[in-house]
Design an enzyme around this catalytic site. Sequence first.
Site, PDB file in Angstrom:
ATOM      1  CE  LYS A 211      43.387 -20.740 -12.557  1.00  0.00           C
ATOM      2  NZ  LYS A 211      44.630 -20.745 -13.274  1.00  0.00           N
ATOM      3  CB  CYS A 265      45.786 -15.381 -11.847  1.00  0.00           C
ATOM      4  SG  CYS A 265      45.920 -15.442 -13.628  1.00  0.00           S
TER       5      CYS A 265
HETATM    6  N1  SAJ Z   1      54.449 -12.693  -6.105  1.00  0.00           N
HETATM    7  C1  SAJ Z   1      55.023 -12.283  -4.905  1.00  0.00           C
HETATM    8  N2  SAJ Z   1      55.797 -13.163  -4.232  1.00  0.00           N
HETATM    9  C2  SAJ Z   1      56.050 -14.418  -4.699  1.00  0.00           C
HETATM   10  C3  SAJ Z   1      55.469 -14.830  -5.906  1.00  0.00           C
HETATM   11  C4  SAJ Z   1      54.667 -13.933  -6.588  1.00  0.00           C
HETATM   12  O1  SAJ Z   1      54.834 -11.147  -4.467  1.00  0.00           O
HETATM   13  O2  SAJ Z   1      56.774 -15.147  -4.025  1.00  0.00           O
HETATM   14  C5  SAJ Z   1      53.600 -11.753  -6.846  1.00  0.00           C
HETATM   15  C6  SAJ Z   1      54.110 -11.512  -8.266  1.00  0.00           C
HETATM   16  O3  SAJ Z   1      55.100 -10.523  -8.279  1.00  0.00           O
HETATM   17  C7  SAJ Z   1      52.831 -11.107  -8.963  1.00  0.00           C
HETATM   18  C8  SAJ Z   1      51.765 -11.961  -8.270  1.00  0.00           C
HETATM   19  O4  SAJ Z   1      52.323 -12.346  -7.027  1.00  0.00           O
HETATM   20  O5  SAJ Z   1      52.560  -9.746  -8.774  1.00  0.00           O
HETATM   21  C9  SAJ Z   1      51.348 -13.189  -9.064  1.00  0.00           C
HETATM   22  O6  SAJ Z   1      52.475 -13.786  -9.683  1.00  0.00           O
HETATM   23  P1  SAJ Z   1      52.716 -15.354  -9.693  1.00  0.00           P
HETATM   24  O7  SAJ Z   1      53.970 -15.615 -10.410  1.00  0.00           O
HETATM   25  O8  SAJ Z   1      52.606 -15.901  -8.321  1.00  0.00           O
HETATM   26  O9  SAJ Z   1      51.453 -15.941 -10.434  1.00  0.00           O
HETATM   27  P2  SAJ Z   1      50.755 -15.619 -11.864  1.00  0.00           P
HETATM   28  O10 SAJ Z   1      49.579 -14.743 -11.594  1.00  0.00           O
HETATM   29  O11 SAJ Z   1      51.712 -15.192 -12.880  1.00  0.00           O
HETATM   30  O12 SAJ Z   1      50.248 -17.088 -12.240  1.00  0.00           O
HETATM   31  C10 SAJ Z   1      49.394 -17.790 -11.350  1.00  0.00           C
HETATM   32  C11 SAJ Z   1      49.900 -19.249 -11.273  1.00  0.00           C
HETATM   33  N3  SAJ Z   1      49.214 -19.963 -10.214  1.00  0.00           N
HETATM   34  C12 SAJ Z   1      49.885 -20.727  -9.324  1.00  0.00           C
HETATM   35  O13 SAJ Z   1      51.084 -20.845  -9.326  1.00  0.00           O
HETATM   36  C13 SAJ Z   1      49.068 -21.488  -8.343  1.00  0.00           C
HETATM   37  C14 SAJ Z   1      49.691 -19.924 -12.620  1.00  0.00           C
HETATM   38  O14 SAJ Z   1      50.034 -21.307 -12.544  1.00  0.00           O
HETATM   39  C15 SAJ Z   1      48.212 -19.784 -13.041  1.00  0.00           C
HETATM   40  O15 SAJ Z   1      47.952 -20.425 -14.277  1.00  0.00           O
HETATM   41  C16 SAJ Z   1      47.924 -18.312 -13.179  1.00  0.00           C
HETATM   42  O16 SAJ Z   1      48.073 -17.720 -11.872  1.00  0.00           O
HETATM   43  C17 SAJ Z   1      46.515 -18.140 -13.701  1.00  0.00           C
HETATM   44  O17 SAJ Z   1      46.364 -17.820 -14.882  1.00  0.00           O
HETATM   45  O18 SAJ Z   1      45.563 -18.410 -12.964  1.00  0.00           O
END
Ligand code: SAJ
Length: 424
Positions: A211, A265
């Site tokens: 994870k 996360c």
């Molecule tokens: N973000 C960026 N650029 C990107 C993608 C995201 O700046 O290209 C930012 C988002 O705006 C946000 C943060 O990163 O602020 C996190 O967003 P996210 O969509 O990347 O992830 P989470 O936190 O919504 O969900 C993640 C996921 N993990 C992965 O994809 C490896 C999800 O599958 C997990 O279950 C979740 O964390 C968790 O609960 O751990």
Amino acid sequence: MLTMSDRSERICVVGLGYIGLPTASILAASGFHVVGCDVDEEKIEVLKRRELPIYEPGLRTIFEGAIGADKLSFSTSPPREADAYILCVPTPVSPDGSPNLSYLREAARAVAGVLEKGNLVVVESTIYPGATEEVLFPLLQEQGLEPGKDVFVAHCPERVIPGHIIKELIENDRVIGGYTPECARQAEKIYRSFVEGKIFITDLKTAEMVKLAENTYRMVNIALAMEFALIAEHLGINVWEVITLANRHPRVDILNPGPGMGGHCLPVDPYFLLHVYKDARVTHNALQTNEIMLAHSTGLATSMLSPGEKATILGVAYKGNVDDARNSPGFALGKRLKEKGFEVSYHDPHVKAEGVTNELEKAIRHSHLLVVAADHNEYRLLKPGEVAPLMKARRILDLRRVIDAALWEAEGFEVRLLGASSLK
Ligand code: SAJ
């Protein structure tokens, strides 16, 4: 598709947040008798009234179906009559970056008090490798229960992305770490009821680390995109074009820069790795980049404002199209701008929070600068011609590449895009 078979087993899901509530609902919709528990009495009352405290596509239908079929009920404490207990409580880090497992300990203590021989306990919350044993085992032993013999213990990390939770709960592969192979098999029986992806069995520590590896990988990738944005600005080129073109390579997949990584996360979980291995330098530096981007975004906004002017933050959700504002880059940015003496208003179409309005007009009126901090679909549809008359100055800073810059420039706006020194 979920099929509601009549299963006699009873499951208790502890912690009814973004993961626990959908998980409880989906288990109930799969036919188990489910009791959802949360220490938050108000939330339990809301749920008993069949209201949902969160928005997640598809959740309402499953939730109402499960309650209608008399499979899902709610309580403030775990019942004795369950066969399996699934812990989905938050596991934050303290301001100094150390793990705060107090919610997990409290939930585990409450569950340990009602466990009986033959029960199963699954931890879904994200934790550092070794924590399932560290937290659960002493509590079980206090009750005279031997882990792996009297009670089955497993870790099955959630890996669903907010905004697509229901779909991903069903479709994603799952990893189950068992204290013993039999512990994992017992947990697998439950997850098999609704998971259409593959289920992989391993040991506790490996599942815990898997994870963290997933979320740290994504966090480092985004930090790298952020660093590229800083370099592109320095060079006078456009990072979005760089990333688009680099991603045409068959083995490259760079994510997008933004004002900061928010949510519960990505900015949190990597600290669990640092907790078990303090020399994790890549992880450490990537976390620092997140901080650097917030400071940089503040600098960009400040450079577009004169003393005492008003900025409107568009989007306080931690990312687009969700209603969750935990570790919100939008709020963090607004706070810094306020500290610098600017007036700040917050708008978000999804988030309900103090000081945030859902009325765009109200947030924008008399503003000198719009700052797009979350990539909500609504902001892609904003019409510069309608916005301009409300504002005192025509300026917009896009930290997520959401708007069509040419349209805004045509309306006389000064437009700035994160990661690009000019828009061309
Ligand atoms: N973000 C960026 N650029 C990107 C993608 C995201 O700046 O290209 C930012 C988002 O705006 C946000 C943060 O990163 O602020 C996190 O967003 P996210 O969509 O990347 O992830 P989470 O936190 O919504 O969900 C993640 C996921 N993990 C992965 O994809 C490896 C999800 O599958 C997990 O279950 C979740 O964390 C968790 O609960 O751990």
